[in-house]
Every structure is written in structure tokens, then in C-alpha cells.
Design an enzyme around this catalytic site. Structure first.
Site, mmCIF file in Angstrom:
data_model
loop_
_atom_site.group_PDB
_atom_site.id
_atom_site.type_symbol
_atom_site.label_atom_id
_atom_site.label_comp_id
_atom_site.label_asym_id
_atom_site.label_seq_id
_atom_site.Cartn_x
_atom_site.Cartn_y
_atom_site.Cartn_z
ATOM 1 N N VAL A 1 0.725 -1.471 0.011
ATOM 2 C CA VAL A 1 -0.099 -0.126 0.232
ATOM 3 C C VAL A 1 0.980 1.324 0.088
ATOM 4 O O VAL A 1 0.666 2.311 -0.747
ATOM 5 C CB VAL A 1 -0.892 -0.011 1.199
ATOM 6 C CG1 VAL A 1 -1.791 1.405 1.408
ATOM 7 C CG2 VAL A 1 -2.036 -1.128 1.154
ATOM 8 N N ALA B 1 2.055 1.686 -3.484
ATOM 9 C CA ALA B 1 0.769 2.173 -4.272
ATOM 10 C C ALA B 1 0.497 3.544 -4.014
ATOM 11 O O ALA B 1 0.353 4.378 -5.066
ATOM 12 C CB ALA B 1 -0.370 1.358 -3.962
ATOM 13 N N GLU B 2 0.439 4.071 -2.733
ATOM 14 C CA GLU B 2 0.062 5.537 -2.556
ATOM 15 C C GLU B 2 1.181 6.318 -3.053
ATOM 16 O O GLU B 2 0.988 7.615 -3.472
ATOM 17 C CB GLU B 2 -0.348 5.786 -1.159
ATOM 18 C CG GLU B 2 -0.558 7.057 -0.822
ATOM 19 C CD GLU B 2 -1.488 7.401 0.323
ATOM 20 O OE1 GLU B 2 -1.875 8.585 0.822
ATOM 21 O OE2 GLU B 2 -1.654 6.235 1.210
ATOM 22 N N SER B 3 2.627 5.969 -2.730
ATOM 23 C CA SER B 3 3.545 6.810 -3.247
ATOM 24 C C SER B 3 3.496 6.728 -4.881
ATOM 25 O O SER B 3 3.822 8.131 -5.017
ATOM 26 C CB SER B 3 4.807 6.105 -2.784
ATOM 27 O OG SER B 3 4.971 5.945 -1.541
ATOM 28 N N SER C 1 0.255 9.269 -5.622
ATOM 29 C CA SER C 1 0.530 10.383 -5.190
ATOM 30 C C SER C 1 1.635 11.242 -6.386
ATOM 31 O O SER C 1 1.176 12.347 -6.774
ATOM 32 C CB SER C 1 0.762 10.503 -3.729
ATOM 33 O OG SER C 1 -0.150 10.303 -2.963
#
Length: 140
Positions: free
Chosen positions: A59, A62-64, A67
């Protein structure tokens, strides 16, 4: 204005200095119109107690990448990106090697970006499927 892949990758990797992305050894490796890809090694640093890739590390990748991908569509001098929701389905485990996160834009609005991020391994096997919603805010 044309898309400069090398400049975007350099910018993303520079932003990562002294952050979680550097701690997890996340490196941005490919970019294009509407997508961004990063890689992360799978080793004991990102394992859960059973010796498998921790879902939270997937996760974080994924967020890195999602974003950072939103930054391709904003004026970074006037706008900021904030992840406001992320969901993940972990489909396959991994003990070692490399995983890749590729974010592809689903919706690009003025204030909301929606991304699909596929986490795959070296053999292009799907490890996790994530969805990230980013809010675009005025820079303070």
C-alpha cells in the site's frame, strides 16, 4: 507542452529524499502520458512476521506512486496533492525479489484524481490491485 519523461522521473526521485520512499527503497523508473511506474525490493525490511511481503508495504508503494503521478497534472508551485482514500486487494504473496507499482489515471478532475495501481512482480504476476483517490489543494 510536451511530456518530459526523464525530467519527471528525476523530480519524483528527488522528492523522495529523506522520506518513507527512500526508506523502502522505492525508485521511480518509467513515466508516460497518464501513468507512472516505481519499483521496490522485497526483502526482510518489508516482510511481515511470516516472511512475506507486508500488505502495508504494498500500500505504501501504491500510495507513493499514485500521489507522485498526480503531480504530473498539477502546477507544483500553486497546488499540492493529498491522498484521501486508498483501497487494496492483496492477491498473491511474495517473499523476495522486486515488485513494480504502475499507476494509471482513471479520472482527472480539477480537485480529485482517481488512480488504479497494479502491483506486479518480475514475472508480471499481479500481487495487489489498489485504488487511490487524491485531492488537489491550493499550495499553502
Amino acid at each position: 507542452m510536451s511530456f518530459d519523461k526523464e525530467k519527471m522521473l528525476q523530480l519524483c526521485n528527488d522528492w523522495s529524499k529523506n522520506t518513507l520512499m527512500r526508506t523502502l527503497e522505492i525508485e521511480y523508473i518509467d513515466a508516460g502520458e497518464g501513468f507512472l511506474t516505481a519499483k521496490m525490493p522485497v526483502n526482510s525490511r518489508v516482510h511481515q512476521p511470516m516472511g512475506l511481503l507486508h500488505g502495508g508495504a504494498s500500500v505504501a508503494l501504491a500510495e507513493s506512486v499514485g500521489s507522485a503521478a498526480s503531480m504530473m497534472f498539477v502546477n507544483s508551485e500553486k497546488q499540492e496533492v493529498r491522498g484521501i482514500e486508498i483501497s487494496a486487494n492483496h492477491l498473491r504473496s511474495k517473499r523476495e525479489g522486486i515488485i513494480y507499482g504502475t499507476a494509471r489515471i482513471i479520472h482527472k478532475g480539477r480537485s480529485i484524481h482517481l488512480w488504479e495501481i497494479k502491483i506486479t512482480d518480475e514475472n508480471d504476476k499481479l500481487i495487489s490491485l489498489c485504488k487511490l483517490t487524491n485531492m488537489i489543494l491550493p499550495r499553502r
